[in-house]
Design an enzyme around this catalytic site. Sequence first.
Site, PDB file in Angstrom:
ATOM      1  N   TYR A  39       0.823  -1.213   0.000  1.00 37.44           N
ATOM      2  CA  TYR A  39       0.000   0.000   0.000  1.00 37.44           C
ATOM      3  C   TYR A  39       0.854   1.259   0.000  1.00 37.44           C
ATOM      4  CZ  TYR A  39      -3.914  -3.046   1.510  1.00 37.44           C
ATOM      5  OH  TYR A  39      -4.863  -4.019   1.627  1.00 37.44           O
ATOM      6  N   HIS A  97       0.267 -11.635   2.268  1.00 39.48           N
ATOM      7  CA  HIS A  97      -0.722 -10.875   1.497  1.00 39.48           C
ATOM      8  C   HIS A  97      -1.327 -11.697   0.362  1.00 39.48           C
ATOM      9  CE1 HIS A  97      -1.801  -6.499   0.195  1.00 39.48           C
ATOM     10  NE2 HIS A  97      -2.802  -7.319   0.026  1.00 39.48           N
TER      11      HIS A  97
END
Length: 268
Positions: A39, A97
């Site tokens: 991110y 992730h």
Amino acid sequence: MSVPTFGIGTFRLKGDVVISSVKDALALGYRAIDTAQIYDNEAEVGQAIAASGVPREDIYITTKIWPENLSKEKLIHSLKESLTKLGTDYVDLTLIHWPSPHNAVSVRESMQALLTAKNMGLTREIGVSNFTIDLMQQAVAAVGIEHIATNQIELSPYLQNRQVAAWAKEQGIHITSYMTLAYGKALQDEVIKQIAKKHQATAAQVILSWAMALGYSVIPSSTKRENLASNLKAVELKLDTEDMAAIATLERNERLVNPEGLAPKWDN
């Protein structure tokens, strides 16, 4: 279960936008924050936490390890970098992730590296994200069911992911739902809007309440303080059996997050 039921997501939020969102959320009473290495906002999230005045021990921070950092040689180093950016000595939860593409790094290797990080005190809990039933089985075989705090998956009224959720529930693995509002598409659904009208609630509150009623955690994001405040009220909304049954009919296996070269072979 120690994973909070309700938190704030920070996907696609950067710079001053994510700082403002996290600061507003903490001021409103949110105490769980979800971020990730990819991110590119961990430093800003850490800045917002530091500025909030909320004690670190009162906040549950989740970050996620990107596939390029999943090897035993890289994982712990990359997590330490995340901690530096976040301005903390530990995170509460660290997830894989996405599974390593083409199994370049085995689930066993990355999960055992995560467990080492847990034993070092770098993370309080560990878990997975975007894992199928087969991948969850591999994770369980690698570190044991007791070390898998959650599987964070895309889950919305349009993608109810029932096979994965049912298997996880049988095993005692908690589910965290992301993209719960289906990029906002589900907010326009007539069934959802009718339920919202019935309860004098917002469509977002109805969807978030539905997910929590099924036992899932939710991490909606917003850049607007009023939406953050409104979403938080979903915790108080109780849907009835008729509402839940109506939302169950909206399933259409509509997956919105399916990155080529990264996504595994889904169960449904």
